[in-house]
Structures are given as structure tokens and as C-alpha cells.
Design an enzyme around this catalytic site. Structure first.
Site, mmCIF file in Angstrom:
data_model
loop_
_atom_site.group_PDB
_atom_site.id
_atom_site.type_symbol
_atom_site.label_atom_id
_atom_site.label_comp_id
_atom_site.label_asym_id
_atom_site.label_seq_id
_atom_site.Cartn_x
_atom_site.Cartn_y
_atom_site.Cartn_z
ATOM 1 N N LYS A 1 0.817 -1.225 0.000
ATOM 2 C CA LYS A 1 0.000 0.000 0.000
ATOM 3 C C LYS A 1 0.849 1.273 0.000
ATOM 4 O O LYS A 1 0.376 2.312 -0.417
ATOM 5 C CB LYS A 1 -0.935 -0.003 1.201
ATOM 6 C CG LYS A 1 -0.194 0.115 2.523
ATOM 7 C CD LYS A 1 -1.092 -0.050 3.709
ATOM 8 C CE LYS A 1 -0.321 0.280 4.960
ATOM 9 N NZ LYS A 1 -0.841 -0.336 6.164
ATOM 10 N N ARG B 1 -5.995 0.688 17.587
ATOM 11 C CA ARG B 1 -6.600 0.901 16.272
ATOM 12 C C ARG B 1 -7.638 -0.215 16.124
ATOM 13 O O ARG B 1 -8.538 -0.290 16.952
ATOM 14 C CB ARG B 1 -5.553 0.915 15.152
ATOM 15 C CG ARG B 1 -6.102 1.625 13.895
ATOM 16 C CD ARG B 1 -5.071 1.782 12.791
ATOM 17 N NE ARG B 1 -4.793 0.528 12.125
ATOM 18 C CZ ARG B 1 -3.930 0.400 11.095
ATOM 19 N NH1 ARG B 1 -3.284 1.458 10.652
ATOM 20 N NH2 ARG B 1 -3.727 -0.764 10.533
#
Ligand SMILES: *Cc1c(COP(=O)(O)O)cnc(C)c1O
Length: 360
Positions: free
Chosen positions: A37, A132
């Protein structure tokens, strides 16, 4: 075509970094997913990761994964961002595995996979402190029991993520929690979990010191392979190369100017009130590079004597007073990149990408 602003990628260095990471991890029985990514999954770089020996690929963006499949990458691919309920069918079609934390989503994955005659792998994310994604530890066992009754999905294992929201560092203790959980699950639910995925680049420091808890058998590595850095620990990884990427931009003005602007100071183009220290008259260069091309906070001039003074959308202003080499209009200035710098230029249509091979 004219020479634009250029991102130069040394594929041999990517291959080198990949093989170093893979070698060290494999020695400890840890598989490496190459995380794509950080460079919008540009296929040349993905191929370099594959050549370097990664065991699978992983990306946070479904769009990138679709592109990889179109390019005939037939490796195992893991979706690294929690699935959107609205994308379930595409995820089943293109990704082998996804990371998950929501039962509604996992049920939807199972239903759709069954309908398509497939079985989708689930890595159940556990939050061991970074806050997260992931289930809190006391919710894991329940979730595992529910997932194990679903026919369209297979619980491949547990995973965790660190060094992202909370900046929490991986340790034998917090990674050990995953291993303990897997042991409890195997005993109480009677299923075998194949994968324990212990984070990203920030976990490489444990690999180096042989401090990874036994049982952790997968890491998902992006930054280390690409940039040879570990931002979470604020370090260069000494056994990796830091210069696989180089950004080049052209000088469009060189002039001596005072270091403090003249007139009443209002706000700059981004609504901030700029502040200036009077260093007298400085020699400055303006580059054809700005915030629309790159996250300016994420680039560093290769020559240390050059300093970035500021930037607007289309201009980067450098202090070149102390530069040993004379810089003139038409010259290129080179920058190394941080992860945010790399993310931003990868995606910019204004930055031309050039790939080189055969140097190392
Ligand atoms: C981005 C990401 C990674 C890779 O992190 P690096 O620090 O670049 O190695 C690993 N896991 C997840 C879930 C991610 O989103």
C-alpha cells in the site's frame, strides 16, 4: 516527453531489502507478507518484492488488490483494512484473506463466499494496546466460537497491529498475549489456528534480537522493505538500504533574498500564520514541486547542506546558502522520502515514476 518531477525507484535495492527481511524472518519460522500500500501497489515494485521472496502480498486498498490480480499476481493476497460491508463480494472475489474485527462483516463474508462457492480466510484482529482495529482480549474467545460455526469462512488465525494509532511498540509481552490466546482457543474450542500475525516493520527489532515469542509465524512488512526505516522506533534499520527511492525536482529560480518577508503578515496559502527568524540575506532556490505533488513533511534533501524553508501548492523553497555545490536554474535537487512522502508521491499523477535495475 519533457522531464517531469521524477520518482526514481531502484528495484535491485527493493529486492535486496526484501530478501534480507525474508531471510531473517524465515530463520525464525516467520513468513513475510509484502505490504504494497505504501507505493500504490506499482507492479514493478510488487514484482521486486516477489523476486525477493515474500510469502504473500497484502494491501489495505481493494482497488490495489484488483489491479494486482489484473496484472496476474496469483500469490495469496490479504486485505489489510477491515472490509467495508458494501464491498463484500469484491473482497471475496479478489482477496484470499482479510483482517476482521466485526461479526456482522464476518457473517456477510461467509454468506457471500458460500453463494460464490468459495471459502474466505479470516485473520481475527486483537487489540493488544495500540487501540486501532481489533477485538479487546476478553471478547476473542466468544468471537472465535461464532466464527468457527460459519461455513463460508475459515478462521486462519489471529493478528495484531501496533505502532499505528497509539504508537505502541511490539514486545515479547504484548505479542505473547496473541500466542497465549491461540493456545487457549485451541484447547477450549478445539480448532487449530494456522497463522499468528505479529505486526509490521516495528516488529523487526524483535526479529533482530531473536525476541519474537515462539508461535508468531507471520509479519506484514512494508516500510522496512521499501525505505529501510522503522518509524515507530525512529531508526534506520542497519542491515537494510535506505535509498531505494529518490525524488528529483527541478530548480526554477535562484536568488538571494532576505529571510523575513516585507509588509504586514496575514495568513499563508493554507491559512497558517507564518513565522520567520531573521538570518539576514540567504541564497534560495525554488523548485517546481509543491504540496500537490508530495507531502512536504515527508521529504529530506539528500545533500545535508540544503534546507527546506517552506512550500506552497506548487513551489518548494530551499535555503542553499550553505550548499557546497553551486545550484542553478535547470538543475535537479534530490530528496529521500519518509513513508508519508512515499505514499504521497506514489499517488501523484504529477510525479513520473522511473524504475532502474542491474546496479547492485
Ligand atoms: C500498513 C500495514 C502494515 C505494514 O506496516 P509497515 O509498518 O509499513 O511494515 C501491516 N499491517 C497492517 C494492518 C497495516 O495496515
Amino acid at each position: 516527453m519533457d522531464d517531469n518531477t521524477i520518482l526514481e525507484v531502484d528495484l535491485d535495492k527493493i529486492i535486496y531489502n526484501t530478501s534480507q527481511v525474508v531471510e531473517r524472518c524465515h530463520r525464525l519460522g516467520i513468513a513475510v507478507l509484502g505490504v504494497t500500500k505504501g507505493f500504490s501497489a506499482m507492479h514493478q515494485i510488487v514484482s521486486a518484492m516477489v523476486e525477493g521472496g515474500v510469502d504473500g502480498l497484502a494491501d489495505a486498498r481493494l482497488e490495489n488488490i484488483i489491479e494486482l490480480r489484473k496484472r496476474n499476481f496469483n500469490q495469496e493476497i490479504t486485505l489489510l483494512r477491515l472490509p467495508r460491508l458494501s464491498n463484500i463480494e469484491t473482497i471475496i472475489r479478489y482477496a484470499d484473506t482479510s483482517i476482521n474485527s466485526e461479526m456482522t462483516v464476518i457473517q456477510a463474508l461467509s454468506e457471500t463466499a458460500k453463494r460464490l462457492g468459495k471459502r474466505h480466510n479470516i485473520i481475527l484482529m486483537v487489540d493488544v494496546g495500540d487501540l486501532r482495529e481489533g477485538l479487546m482480549i476478553d471478547q476473542v474467545l466468544d468471537a472465535v466460537m461464532q466464527i468457527s460455526s460459519l461455513k463460508g469462512v475459515r478462521l486462519l488465525g489471529l493478528g495484531t497491529n501496533m505502532g499505528c494509532f497509539g504508537g505502541i511498540l511490539p514486545s515479547p509481552e504484548n505479542l505473547g498475549v496473541l500466542v497465549t490466546l491461540v493456545n487457549v482457543i485451541e484447547k477450549k474450542v478445539g480448532i487449530k489456528l494456522e497463522v499468528i500475525s505479529g505486526g509490521g516493520t516495528s516488529s523487526l527489532s524483535l526479529v533482530e534480537k531473536n525476541n519474537v515469542p515462539v508461535g508468531i509465524n507471520q509479519l506484514r512488512i512494508g516500510e522496512g522493505i521499501l525505505l529501510g526505516t522503522d518509524t515507530t522506533h525512529n531508526r534506520k534499520i542497519p542491515w537494510l538500504l535506505q535509498d531505494a527511492f529518490l525524488l528529483r525536482a527541478e530548480v526554477i529560480e535562484v536568488k538571494c533574498k532576505p529571510s523575513v518577508p516585507t509588509g504586514d503578515i496575514g495568513r499563508d496559502a493554507f491559512g497558517n500564520i507564518p513565522q520567520f527568524i531573521d538570518k539576514g540575506v540567504r541564497n534560495r532556490a525554488i523548485l517546481a514541486l509543491g504540496k500537490q505533488d508530495v507531502d512536504v513533511e515527508g521529504i529530506v534533501p539528500v545533500r545535508e547542506s540544503i534546507k527546506i524553508m517552506g512550500a506552497s501548492s506548487d513551489h518548494l523553497i530551499l535555503d542553499i546558502t550553505d550548499s557546497e555545490e553551486q545550484i542553478k536554474v535547470g538543475d535537479d535537487v534530490e530528496f529521500s522520502l519518509s513513508y508519508s512522502g512515499l505514499l504521497s508521491v506514489s499517488d501523484s499523477s504529477y510525479v513520473t515514476k522511473k524504475f532502474k535495475r542491474g546496479i547492485l
